[in-house]
Design a protein around this motif. Structure first.
Motif, PDB file in Angstrom:
ATOM      1  N   PRO A 235       0.732   5.240   1.129  1.00 17.18           N
ATOM      2  CA  PRO A 235       1.220   5.473  -0.230  1.00 17.18           C
ATOM      3  C   PRO A 235       0.497   4.605  -1.258  1.00 17.18           C
ATOM      4  CG  PRO A 235       2.899   4.367   1.126  1.00 17.18           C
ATOM      5  CD  PRO A 235       1.758   4.696   2.029  1.00 17.18           C
ATOM      6  N   VAL A 236       0.322   5.166  -2.446  1.00 15.70           N
ATOM      7  CA  VAL A 236      -0.388   4.485  -3.536  1.00 15.70           C
ATOM      8  C   VAL A 236       0.624   4.183  -4.634  1.00 15.70           C
ATOM      9  CG1 VAL A 236      -2.210   4.724  -5.278  1.00 15.70           C
ATOM     10  CG2 VAL A 236      -2.521   5.718  -2.990  1.00 15.70           C
ATOM     11  N   TYR A 237       0.924   2.893  -4.851  1.00 18.24           N
ATOM     12  CA  TYR A 237       1.956   2.513  -5.811  1.00 18.24           C
ATOM     13  C   TYR A 237       1.396   2.206  -7.195  1.00 18.24           C
ATOM     14  CZ  TYR A 237       5.091   2.686  -1.887  1.00 18.24           C
ATOM     15  OH  TYR A 237       5.817   3.136  -0.815  1.00 18.24           O
ATOM     16  N   LYS A 238       0.097   2.271  -7.331  1.00 17.40           N
ATOM     17  CA  LYS A 238      -0.517   2.196  -8.667  1.00 17.40           C
ATOM     18  C   LYS A 238      -1.903   2.807  -8.549  1.00 17.40           C
ATOM     19  CE  LYS A 238      -2.097  -1.143 -12.142  1.00 17.40           C
ATOM     20  NZ  LYS A 238      -1.466  -0.749 -13.397  1.00 17.40           N
ATOM     21  N   MET A 239      -2.248   3.629  -9.535  1.00 16.83           N
ATOM     22  CA  MET A 239      -3.543   4.303  -9.498  1.00 16.83           C
ATOM     23  C   MET A 239      -4.676   3.296  -9.686  1.00 16.83           C
ATOM     24  SD  MET A 239      -3.772   7.536  -9.059  1.00 16.83           S
ATOM     25  CE  MET A 239      -2.611   8.890  -8.875  1.00 16.83           C
TER      26      MET A 239
ATOM     27  N   LEU B  62       1.051   9.424 -16.326  1.00 13.08           N
ATOM     28  CA  LEU B  62       0.541  10.365 -15.323  1.00 13.08           C
ATOM     29  C   LEU B  62       1.718  11.031 -14.602  1.00 13.08           C
ATOM     30  CD1 LEU B  62      -2.257  11.285 -14.395  1.00 13.08           C
ATOM     31  CD2 LEU B  62      -2.039   9.733 -12.475  1.00 13.08           C
TER      32      LEU B  62
ATOM     33  N   ALA C  31       4.213   1.943 -14.143  1.00 12.26           N
ATOM     34  CA  ALA C  31       2.754   2.064 -14.027  1.00 12.26           C
ATOM     35  C   ALA C  31       2.334   3.525 -14.191  1.00 12.26           C
ATOM     36  CB  ALA C  31       2.271   1.517 -12.682  1.00 12.26           C
ATOM     37  N   CYS C  32       3.133   4.449 -13.716  1.00 15.93           N
ATOM     38  CA  CYS C  32       2.825   5.881 -13.892  1.00 15.93           C
ATOM     39  C   CYS C  32       3.739   6.560 -14.912  1.00 15.93           C
ATOM     40  CB  CYS C  32       2.942   6.628 -12.572  1.00 15.93           C
ATOM     41  SG  CYS C  32       1.539   6.365 -11.478  1.00 15.93           S
TER      42      CYS C  32
ATOM     43  N   PHE D 122      11.065  -0.343   0.051  1.00 18.29           N
ATOM     44  CA  PHE D 122      11.473  -1.422  -0.863  1.00 18.29           C
ATOM     45  C   PHE D 122      12.907  -1.294  -1.349  1.00 18.29           C
ATOM     46  CE2 PHE D 122       7.045  -0.088  -1.482  1.00 18.29           C
ATOM     47  CZ  PHE D 122       6.418  -1.168  -0.898  1.00 18.29           C
TER      48      PHE D 122
ATOM     49  N   PHE E 287       1.035  -2.758  -6.317  1.00 17.91           N
ATOM     50  CA  PHE E 287       2.322  -3.118  -5.732  1.00 17.91           C
ATOM     51  C   PHE E 287       2.355  -2.618  -4.290  1.00 17.91           C
ATOM     52  CE2 PHE E 287       6.625  -1.935  -4.604  1.00 17.91           C
ATOM     53  CZ  PHE E 287       7.385  -3.002  -5.035  1.00 17.91           C
ATOM     54  N   PRO E 288       2.876  -3.329  -3.327  1.00 17.99           N
ATOM     55  CA  PRO E 288       3.516  -4.640  -3.391  1.00 17.99           C
ATOM     56  C   PRO E 288       2.564  -5.797  -3.082  1.00 17.99           C
ATOM     57  CG  PRO E 288       3.904  -3.665  -1.240  1.00 17.99           C
ATOM     58  CD  PRO E 288       3.000  -2.712  -1.983  1.00 17.99           C
TER      59      PRO E 288
ATOM     60  N   TYR F 185      -8.345  11.369 -11.097  1.00 22.90           N
ATOM     61  CA  TYR F 185      -7.386  10.426 -11.696  1.00 22.90           C
ATOM     62  C   TYR F 185      -8.051   9.425 -12.616  1.00 22.90           C
ATOM     63  CZ  TYR F 185      -9.094   7.085  -8.292  1.00 22.90           C
ATOM     64  OH  TYR F 185      -9.922   6.263  -7.574  1.00 22.90           O
TER      65      TYR F 185
ATOM     66  N   ASP G  53       6.900  -1.350 -12.425  1.00 19.74           N
ATOM     67  CA  ASP G  53       6.124  -0.736 -11.344  1.00 19.74           C
ATOM     68  C   ASP G  53       6.243   0.789 -11.345  1.00 19.74           C
ATOM     69  OD1 ASP G  53       4.954  -3.145 -10.216  1.00 19.74           O
ATOM     70  OD2 ASP G  53       7.014  -3.681  -9.724  1.00 19.74           O
TER      71      ASP G  53
ATOM     72  N   TYR H  64       6.297   2.212 -19.425  1.00 23.35           N
ATOM     73  CA  TYR H  64       7.288   1.136 -19.497  1.00 23.35           C
ATOM     74  C   TYR H  64       8.568   1.629 -20.156  1.00 23.35           C
ATOM     75  CZ  TYR H  64       9.258  -3.465 -20.596  1.00 23.35           C
ATOM     76  OH  TYR H  64      10.069  -4.560 -20.692  1.00 23.35           O
TER      77      TYR H  64
ATOM     78  N   SER I  86       2.203  -0.576 -22.875  1.00 22.96           N
ATOM     79  CA  SER I  86       2.464  -0.676 -21.432  1.00 22.96           C
ATOM     80  C   SER I  86       1.299  -0.101 -20.639  1.00 22.96           C
ATOM     81  CB  SER I  86       3.769   0.015 -21.069  1.00 22.96           C
ATOM     82  OG  SER I  86       3.726   1.382 -21.391  1.00 22.96           O
TER      83      SER I  86
ATOM     84  N   ARG J  82       1.138 -10.697 -14.813  1.00 19.69           N
ATOM     85  CA  ARG J  82       2.198 -10.147 -15.661  1.00 19.69           C
ATOM     86  C   ARG J  82       3.513 -10.896 -15.498  1.00 19.69           C
ATOM     87  NH1 ARG J  82       3.991  -4.723 -13.399  1.00 19.69           N
ATOM     88  NH2 ARG J  82       5.307  -6.114 -12.164  1.00 19.69           N
ATOM     89  N   ASP J  83       3.941 -11.079 -14.260  1.00 20.63           N
ATOM     90  CA  ASP J  83       5.284 -11.612 -14.043  1.00 20.63           C
ATOM     91  C   ASP J  83       5.373 -13.121 -14.157  1.00 20.63           C
ATOM     92  OD1 ASP J  83       6.061  -9.031 -13.792  1.00 20.63           O
ATOM     93  OD2 ASP J  83       6.449  -9.087 -11.642  1.00 20.63           O
TER      94      ASP J  83
ATOM     95  N   GLN K 123      -7.114  16.872  -8.456  1.00 25.61           N
ATOM     96  CA  GLN K 123      -6.492  15.751  -9.159  1.00 25.61           C
ATOM     97  C   GLN K 123      -7.429  14.563  -9.431  1.00 25.61           C
ATOM     98  OE1 GLN K 123      -3.337  15.447  -6.266  1.00 25.61           O
ATOM     99  NE2 GLN K 123      -1.840  16.378  -7.644  1.00 25.61           N
TER     100      GLN K 123
ATOM    101  N   TYR L 149      -7.612  12.023  -6.593  1.00 28.19           N
ATOM    102  CA  TYR L 149      -6.391  11.617  -5.901  1.00 28.19           C
ATOM    103  C   TYR L 149      -6.056  12.611  -4.788  1.00 28.19           C
ATOM    104  CZ  TYR L 149      -1.711  10.387  -4.708  1.00 28.19           C
ATOM    105  OH  TYR L 149      -0.613  10.028  -3.991  1.00 28.19           O
TER     106      TYR L 149
ATOM    107  N   PRO M 150       4.800   8.219  -4.666  1.00 28.13           N
ATOM    108  CA  PRO M 150       4.896   7.681  -3.308  1.00 28.13           C
ATOM    109  C   PRO M 150       6.350   7.438  -2.895  1.00 28.13           C
ATOM    110  CG  PRO M 150       4.436   5.896  -4.825  1.00 28.13           C
ATOM    111  CD  PRO M 150       4.615   7.154  -5.661  1.00 28.13           C
ATOM    112  N   PRO M 151       6.617   7.293  -1.606  1.00 30.37           N
ATOM    113  CA  PRO M 151       7.966   6.960  -1.154  1.00 30.37           C
ATOM    114  C   PRO M 151       8.278   5.478  -1.385  1.00 30.37           C
ATOM    115  CG  PRO M 151       6.479   7.099   0.714  1.00 30.37           C
ATOM    116  CD  PRO M 151       5.665   7.440  -0.500  1.00 30.37           C
ATOM    117  N   TRP M 152       9.443   5.192  -1.985  1.00 29.22           N
ATOM    118  CA  TRP M 152       9.823   3.795  -2.250  1.00 29.22           C
ATOM    119  C   TRP M 152      10.791   3.267  -1.207  1.00 29.22           C
ATOM    120  CZ3 TRP M 152       7.609   0.885  -6.221  1.00 29.22           C
ATOM    121  CH2 TRP M 152       6.698   1.601  -7.019  1.00 29.22           C
TER     122      TRP M 152
END
Lengths: 107, 392
Positions: free
Chosen positions: B246-250, A52, A42-43, A88, B311-312, B198, A39, A46, B62, B354-355, B196, B214, A83-85
């Protein structure tokens, strides 16, 4: 009345000390190892060499101290896509992640 | 007895010799599934929903993206590590492979099919290759500002006239590269397109290029029939001044999010899909969805829109009814759904988890599950019908 309050305080202390010891174990550790690769990856890629987002390899983080990395993980970086994690991760987990990143992230 | 054994042996040998050529077949029902951590792709076919083979050795996938040769036989796979591999779908083998940069995001194939353009983060810019041999032809560095830095290139798309269009993330620019003379590409730069960018996409007719931003509420629109008119900002202020989530994946943009005159675009920092009328480029509605959308893909025919999430919330796929703009179904194909791809006429959709190491195939009419194909950490799914479409 004093007694329960003492118990509460003692429990709080106990929690804080396990949190400081901080090393996530078992399934949670595996989950965090996977989360950072997949995760965060992703940016940051891996392999964590960057995408990015910037590289998170030990060389790239050498000049950054653990506290700063922990804070960026928890709070994000305003003005960038980071972003803030915090929702989680506990603070101890963020610190553990910061420490591991500086050493080289486990497979 | 001995002679008969010898004959049988000779016959078996002859059969074995024939095996590699297999039977003749077309490629219209083929595709590839990226196995992101294994650095391999599965070559799949959608008629019997089966795997024809696995092609390993493609490096760091990836983040990966694929374009197809115009004859639908070869897949060009762009990896995160700058690898560019040409995979023959019929022999399930790598026929050419180069590592063309240190860090790449994707690529495009030219209108005439002769050129492959790779879009790079490090060093920033695009490189153009001969699609036959993968020999390098030219490079366009994404230098900006005082000329000392190179921006990350995002959102590359092919445009009519053997042009490539892309955005510069740090610079806030859109460049149009005319590669009709591929050794001497000509660059038109549009500056100050917004903060930005994206990702970007070109409309299926090849006329409009849209970059998602973005760093601000809005998108940048270029009319490629009139690039001299510059960039127009559309959907400005779609966030209505609210603090973005918040954006956890573009999110990803591609021309597939178009249904009739409507385009469906993931909002940034809002759990919404924005609907744009492409005649006026004004907002035509919004759909409230389960999380931060990553892909919003219109089913061929345009009746429904399928959306996956960052995510999530990435265990869910939502189906939106286009006429009413309402979510009609929530699906849970597996953990970490990364991508979805429709067969060309839209009767099936393939969804990667994926998982759970699986690709789940749905019948789009009944929304029932048709099959499951095991795959190692599958991400992108790409079918050869893309070979025939601008912007893919």
């Amino acid at each position: 009345m004093i007694f329960p309050r003492l118990v509460v305080a003692a429990t709080g202390l106990a929690l804080a000390s396990t949190a400081l010891a901080g090393e996530p174990e078992g399934a949670r550790r595996a989950e965090l190892v996977n989360m950072v690769r997949q995760d965060c990856g992703a940016c940051h890629g891996y392999t964590l060499k960057g995408g990015l987002g910037p590289s998170l390899l030990p060389g790239a983080l050498a000049e950054r101290d653990v506290q700063l990395i922990e804070s960026v993980i928890l709070n994000g970086r305003p003005g960038t896509p980071m972003p803030p994690w915090r929702p989680f991760l506990s603070e101890a987990e963020a610190r553990w992640i910061a420490e591991q990143l500086k050493k080289g992230w486990p497979e | 007895m001995r002679r008969r054994a010898a004959l049988v042996f000779a016959f078996a040998l002859a059969l074995a010799a024939c095996a590699p050529t297999a039977e003749l077949r077309g490629t219209g029902d083929l595709g590839v599934v990226i196995e992101r951590t294994a650095g391999s792709v599965l070559v799949v076919e959608t008629t019997h929903r089966s795997v024809l083979g696995r092609v390993p050795g493609l490096g760091d996938l990836s983040h990966a993206s694929v374009v197809f040769s115009r004859d639908g036989r070869y897949a060009y796979v762009f990896g995160r590590d700058g690898g560019l591999s040409k995979v023959d779908l019929l022999t399930t083998s790598v026929v050419e492979r180069i590592v063309q940069s240190g860090n790449a995001i994707g690529g495009a194939i030219s209108q005439d099919g002769r050129l492959i353009a790779a879009a790079n983060y490090t060093p920033g810019g695009i490189r153009i290759f001969d699609s036959e041999t993968l020999q390098p032809l030219s490079e366009v560095p994404s230098t900006y500002g005082d000329g000392t830095r190179r921006a990350k290139v995002v959102g590359i798309a092919d445009a009519p006239g053997n042009r490539f269009v892309f955005s510069l993330f740090e610079a806030g620019e859109i460049w149009i590269v005319d590669a009709s003379d591929p050794r001497n590409p000509r660059v038109t730069k549009l500056l100050g397109v917004g903060r930005q960018p994206y990702d970007g996409f070109i409309t299926p007719n090849g006329r409009y290029y849209v970059a998602g931003l973005y760093g601000e509420d809005g998108l940048a629109l270029v009319d490629l029939w009139h690039p001299e008119q510059g960039v127009r900002k559309i959907l400005s202020g779609y966030g209505r001044g609210e603090k973005p989530l918040p954006v956890y994946k573009m999110p990803h943009l591609r021309g597939w999010a178009v249904a009739g005159r409507l385009a469906f675009l993931p909002a940034i920092g809002r759990h919404e899909v924005l609907v744009v009328d492409m005649d006026t480029w004004r907002e035509a509605g919004r759909v409230k969805v389960h999380g931060q959308p990553v892909f919003a893909v219109a089913q061929p025919g345009g009746r429904r829109l399928w959306v996956n999430f960052a995510f999530p919330d990435n265990g869910v796929v939502q189906i939106v009814d286009v006429p009413s703009l309402e979510v009609i179904r929530d699906l849970r194909p597996g953990r970490a759904v990364l991508h979805l791809e429709f067969t060309p006429r839209g009767e099936q959709v393939w969804v990667s988890s994926r998982d759970d190491n699986v690709v789940v195939i749905y019948d789009t009419e009944t929304i029932g599950e048709l099959a499951r194909i095991p795959a190692t950490h599958p991400s992108g799914i790409f079918f050869t019908a893309r070979a025939l479409m601008t912007g893919f």
